[in-house]
Design a protein around this motif. Structure first.
Motif, PDB file in Angstrom:
ATOM      1  N   GLN A 213     -77.501  73.306  17.147  1.00  0.00           N
ATOM      2  CA  GLN A 213     -77.544  74.176  18.316  1.00  0.00           C
ATOM      3  C   GLN A 213     -77.049  73.460  19.574  1.00  0.00           C
ATOM      4  N   ASP A 214     -77.291  72.163  19.644  1.00  0.00           N
ATOM      5  CA  ASP A 214     -76.928  71.365  20.822  1.00  0.00           C
ATOM      6  C   ASP A 214     -75.564  70.717  20.599  1.00  0.00           C
ATOM      7  N   HIS A 215     -74.605  71.045  21.461  1.00  0.00           N
ATOM      8  CA  HIS A 215     -73.242  70.519  21.311  1.00  0.00           C
ATOM      9  C   HIS A 215     -73.035  69.199  22.044  1.00  0.00           C
ATOM     10  N   ARG A 216     -74.019  68.737  22.798  1.00  0.00           N
ATOM     11  CA  ARG A 216     -73.810  67.594  23.691  1.00  0.00           C
ATOM     12  C   ARG A 216     -73.581  66.279  22.950  1.00  0.00           C
ATOM     13  N   ASN A 217     -74.223  66.084  21.798  1.00  0.00           N
ATOM     14  CA  ASN A 217     -73.990  64.847  21.045  1.00  0.00           C
ATOM     15  C   ASN A 217     -72.546  64.755  20.565  1.00  0.00           C
ATOM     16  N   HIS A 218     -72.002  65.869  20.100  1.00  0.00           N
ATOM     17  CA  HIS A 218     -70.605  65.894  19.666  1.00  0.00           C
ATOM     18  C   HIS A 218     -69.672  65.688  20.856  1.00  0.00           C
ATOM     19  N   LEU A 219     -70.064  66.220  21.999  1.00  0.00           N
ATOM     20  CA  LEU A 219     -69.270  66.051  23.208  1.00  0.00           C
ATOM     21  C   LEU A 219     -69.223  64.580  23.629  1.00  0.00           C
ATOM     22  N   ARG A 220     -70.338  63.893  23.521  1.00  0.00           N
ATOM     23  CA  ARG A 220     -70.371  62.463  23.870  1.00  0.00           C
ATOM     24  C   ARG A 220     -69.490  61.636  22.932  1.00  0.00           C
ATOM     25  N   ILE A 221     -69.541  61.962  21.653  1.00  0.00           N
ATOM     26  CA  ILE A 221     -68.711  61.242  20.680  1.00  0.00           C
ATOM     27  C   ILE A 221     -67.228  61.433  20.999  1.00  0.00           C
ATOM     28  N   LEU A 222     -66.841  62.680  21.268  1.00  0.00           N
ATOM     29  CA  LEU A 222     -65.447  62.964  21.614  1.00  0.00           C
ATOM     30  C   LEU A 222     -65.069  62.272  22.907  1.00  0.00           C
ATOM     31  N   TRP A 223     -65.953  62.252  23.874  1.00  0.00           N
ATOM     32  CA  TRP A 223     -65.708  61.613  25.173  1.00  0.00           C
ATOM     33  C   TRP A 223     -65.374  60.131  24.983  1.00  0.00           C
ATOM     34  N   PHE A 224     -66.213  59.429  24.238  1.00  0.00           N
ATOM     35  CA  PHE A 224     -65.978  57.997  24.012  1.00  0.00           C
ATOM     36  C   PHE A 224     -64.718  57.763  23.192  1.00  0.00           C
ATOM     37  N   PHE A 225     -64.432  58.652  22.246  1.00  0.00           N
ATOM     38  CA  PHE A 225     -63.229  58.503  21.423  1.00  0.00           C
ATOM     39  C   PHE A 225     -61.965  58.624  22.274  1.00  0.00           C
ATOM     40  N   LEU A 226     -61.907  59.636  23.146  1.00  0.00           N
ATOM     41  CA  LEU A 226     -60.741  59.822  24.009  1.00  0.00           C
ATOM     42  C   LEU A 226     -60.557  58.649  24.970  1.00  0.00           C
ATOM     43  N   ALA A 227     -61.673  58.178  25.545  1.00  0.00           N
ATOM     44  CA  ALA A 227     -61.594  57.040  26.465  1.00  0.00           C
ATOM     45  C   ALA A 227     -61.099  55.793  25.745  1.00  0.00           C
ATOM     46  N   LEU A 228     -61.564  55.579  24.512  1.00  0.00           N
ATOM     47  CA  LEU A 228     -61.185  54.393  23.745  1.00  0.00           C
ATOM     48  C   LEU A 228     -59.726  54.448  23.314  1.00  0.00           C
ATOM     49  N   VAL A 229     -59.290  55.609  22.820  1.00  0.00           N
ATOM     50  CA  VAL A 229     -57.901  55.756  22.363  1.00  0.00           C
ATOM     51  C   VAL A 229     -56.925  55.522  23.513  1.00  0.00           C
ATOM     52  N   THR A 230     -57.235  56.058  24.684  1.00  0.00           N
ATOM     53  CA  THR A 230     -56.348  55.899  25.839  1.00  0.00           C
ATOM     54  C   THR A 230     -56.259  54.446  26.278  1.00  0.00           C
ATOM     55  N   PHE A 231     -57.304  53.671  26.042  1.00  0.00           N
ATOM     56  CA  PHE A 231     -57.285  52.252  26.401  1.00  0.00           C
ATOM     57  C   PHE A 231     -56.210  51.504  25.610  1.00  0.00           C
ATOM     58  N   PHE A 232     -55.948  51.945  24.381  1.00  0.00           N
ATOM     59  CA  PHE A 232     -54.973  51.268  23.525  1.00  0.00           C
ATOM     60  C   PHE A 232     -53.597  51.949  23.523  1.00  0.00           C
ATOM     61  N   PHE A 233     -53.591  53.271  23.754  1.00  0.00           N
ATOM     62  CA  PHE A 233     -52.313  53.989  23.625  1.00  0.00           C
ATOM     63  C   PHE A 233     -52.314  55.244  24.482  1.00  0.00           C
ATOM     64  N   ILE A 234     -51.171  55.476  25.157  1.00  0.00           N
ATOM     65  CA  ILE A 234     -50.956  56.708  25.896  1.00  0.00           C
ATOM     66  C   ILE A 234     -49.525  57.152  25.636  1.00  0.00           C
ATOM     67  N   PRO A 235     -49.300  58.378  25.219  1.00  0.00           N
ATOM     68  CA  PRO A 235     -47.932  58.848  24.956  1.00  0.00           C
ATOM     69  C   PRO A 235     -47.065  58.816  26.207  1.00  0.00           C
ATOM     70  N   THR A 236     -45.757  58.693  26.019  1.00  0.00           N
ATOM     71  CA  THR A 236     -44.805  58.750  27.121  1.00  0.00           C
ATOM     72  C   THR A 236     -44.509  60.219  27.447  1.00  0.00           C
ATOM     73  N   PHE A 237     -43.684  60.441  28.476  1.00  0.00           N
ATOM     74  CA  PHE A 237     -43.317  61.812  28.826  1.00  0.00           C
ATOM     75  C   PHE A 237     -42.567  62.486  27.677  1.00  0.00           C
ATOM     76  N   ASN A 238     -41.652  61.750  27.037  1.00  0.00           N
ATOM     77  CA  ASN A 238     -40.909  62.330  25.909  1.00  0.00           C
ATOM     78  C   ASN A 238     -41.834  62.665  24.752  1.00  0.00           C
ATOM     79  N   GLN A 239     -42.751  61.748  24.441  1.00  0.00           N
ATOM     80  CA  GLN A 239     -43.710  62.007  23.364  1.00  0.00           C
ATOM     81  C   GLN A 239     -44.614  63.180  23.716  1.00  0.00           C
ATOM     82  N   SER A 240     -44.962  63.290  24.983  1.00  0.00           N
ATOM     83  CA  SER A 240     -45.785  64.417  25.424  1.00  0.00           C
ATOM     84  C   SER A 240     -45.053  65.741  25.234  1.00  0.00           C
ATOM     85  N   ASP A 241     -43.742  65.748  25.508  1.00  0.00           N
ATOM     86  CA  ASP A 241     -42.942  66.960  25.278  1.00  0.00           C
ATOM     87  C   ASP A 241     -42.920  67.326  23.801  1.00  0.00           C
TER      88      ASP A 241
END
Length: 366
Positions: free
Chosen positions: A301-329
Motif C-alpha cells: 500500500q505504501d509506495h515510499r520505500n520503492h520511491l526511495r530505492i529509485l531515488w538512490f538508484f538514479l542518483a548513483l547512476v548519474t554519478f557514473f554516467f550521464i548521456p550526451t545530447f545526441n544520446q538523449s535524442d
C-alpha cells in the motif's frame, strides 16, 4: 468503499496532470524537428497528431469503463488472470521509469548547458531529485495540487512570446502545402512524442472523483497540450526563415534573445529556470506512477520505500554516467516508438479483446 478513494483527484487536476506529463523538454526542439520534416507546414502535423491522440485517448477511457474502480492491472487480472496483471504492471513500470529518466536527463543537460555549466551532472540530478521525492512521496492528491499550482503561475509565459511578433514575417507560413501532403504526413510521427503520456489514464482513472467527465477532461487536456505546442511553433515559424530554424537546436530559447527588458539582462536564463518547473510535471508524475506500479506488483500500500530505492538508484547512476545530447535524442526517439505501441496500439487491441470477451460471455449465458 472505493479502493482508491483516499487519493481522489478532481477533473481539473486530472487535466493539468495529463497535460503536464505530455509537455516535456522536447518542447524546446520541437519546431526545429517539425521544420526538418515538413518545413513551415509542420504545424499542420501537430493538428493531425492531436486528432489521432484524441481518438486513442477515448479508446483508453472506453477500456477503463470496463472496470471503473480499478487500474489497468486490476482489469487485466480480472479478465486474463493474476499473472497477466502482474506482467503488465512490471512492463508499465519500466516504461514509466524510462519516460521519467529521459525527461530528467534532458533537464540535467539543459541545466548544465544554460544555467550551471561548471556544476557536475550528479549534483544537478540531485538538485532535481530532492523536490521530486518531496512531492511524489505524498501521493496523487498532492501531485494534482502541484499541477494546478504550476499551471496558474505559468499563465503569463505565452504573453511574453507575443513580443516577438512585431518582427515576425507571416509570409514564412505561406503558401500552405508547399510540397504537398506527404511532408506533413511524414512529420506526424514526430508529434507523437509531444502527446505520449495520456495512457497514464490507465492508472489515474480510478482516482477520478467524477468519472463521467473523464472523456471530456481528457479531450480538454490533449487540446490544451496541442494549443501550447501550436502557439509556440507558429511563432517560431513566423519569426525565423524556413532554413534558419533548422540550424537552431532550441529555437524556443533562441527566440528569447530578441526580447529585451530593462530590468532583466538574460531573459533566456530566467525562462529556462522557470521552464524546469513546468517540465517537472513530466518526470514527477511518471516516477510516482512507476513506483505505484511496483507497489501494486508486490501488494504494498505504501509506495515510499520503492520511491526511495529509485531515488538512490538514479542518483548513483548519474554519478557514473550521464548521456550526451545526441544520446538523449536517441533515447527520445526510442521512447516515441515504444510509447506509440503502448499508448496508441495496445489500448485499441485490448478494447477489441474486451468487446469480444463480453460478447462471448453474453452468448454463453443465453
Amino acid at each position: 468503499m472505493k479502493k482508491y478513494a483516499f487519493n481522489e483527484i478532481t477533473s481539473m487536476q486530472y487535466i493539468f496532470l495529463n497535460s503536464g506529463i505530455q509537455i516535456s523538454v522536447f518542447f524546446f526542439s520541437m519546431p526545429r524537428k517539425l521544420a526538418e520534416k515538413a518545413g513551415t507546414d509542420g504545424w499542420i502535423a501537430l493538428i493531425i497528431g492531436w486528432a489521432v491522440t484524441v481518438a486513442a485517448s477515448l479508446v483508453v477511457i472506453q477500456v477503463m469503463k470496463k472496470y471503473p474502480d480499478g487500474t489497468l492491472f486490476d482489469l487485466l487480472s480480472r479478465y486474463l488472470g493474476k499473472w497477466t496483471g502482474k506482467t503488465a504492471a512490471f512492463l508499465y513500470a519500466l516504461y514509466l521509469f524510462y519516460y521519467a529518466y529521459t525527461g530528467l536527463v534532458q533537464a540535467v543537460l539543459l541545466t548544465k548547458a544554460w544555467l550551471l555549466p561548471q556544476t557536475s551532472a550528479s549534483i544537478v540530478m540531485l538538485l532535481l531529485l530532492i523536490p521530486t521525492y518531496v512531492i511524489a512521496r505524498n501521493g496523487l492528491r498532492v501531485l494534482g495540487r502541484y499541477a494546478e499550482f504550476i499551471f496558474i503561475i505559468s499563465c503569463w509565459i505565452p504573453f511574453v512570446y507575443l513580443f516577438v511578433l512585431k518582427d515576425a514575417n507571416w509570409l514564412n507560413l505561406f503558401p500552405l502545402f508547399k510540397e504537398g501532403w506527404m511532408p506533413v504526413f511524414s512529420a506526424v510521427p514526430t508529434t507523437f512524442f509531444s502527446y505520449i503520456g495520456f495512457a497514464t489514464t490507465f492508472i489515474l482513472y480510478p482516482f477520478l472523483k467524477n468519472k463521467q467527465q473523464a472523456s471530456t477532461a481528457l479531450v480538454i487536456s490533449d487540446t490544451l497540450t496541442m494549443f501550447g505546442y501550436l502557439f509556440i511553433t507558429i511563432i517560431c515559424f513566423a519569426y525565423y526563415s524556413p532554413y534558419e530554424i533548422q540550424n537552431l537546436n532550441e529555437p524556443i530559447i533562441s527566440i528569447l534573445e530578441s526580447i529585451e527588458f530593462k530590468f532583466v539582462e538574460r531573459i533566456g536564463v530566467l525562462f529556462i529556470a522557470f521552464f524546469l518547473l513546468i517540465f517537472s510535471l513530466a518526470w514527477i508524475p511518471a516516477i510516482y506512477m512507476g513506483v505505484f506500479c511496483t507497489s501494486w506488483l508486490f501488494g504494498k500500500q505504501d509506495h515510499r520505500n520503492h520511491l526511495r530505492i529509485l531515488w538512490f538508484f538514479l542518483a548513483l547512476v548519474t554519478f557514473f554516467f550521464i548521456p550526451t545530447f545526441n544520446q538523449s535524442d536517441h533515447m527520445s526517439d526510442f521512447l516515441t516508438r515504444v510509447g506509440f505501441g503502448i499508448e496508441y496500439l495496445f489500448p485499441s487491441i485490448l478494447l477489441i479483446y474486451l468487446w469480444m470477451h463480453d460478447r462471448f460471455q453474453r452468448r454463453k449465458r443465453m
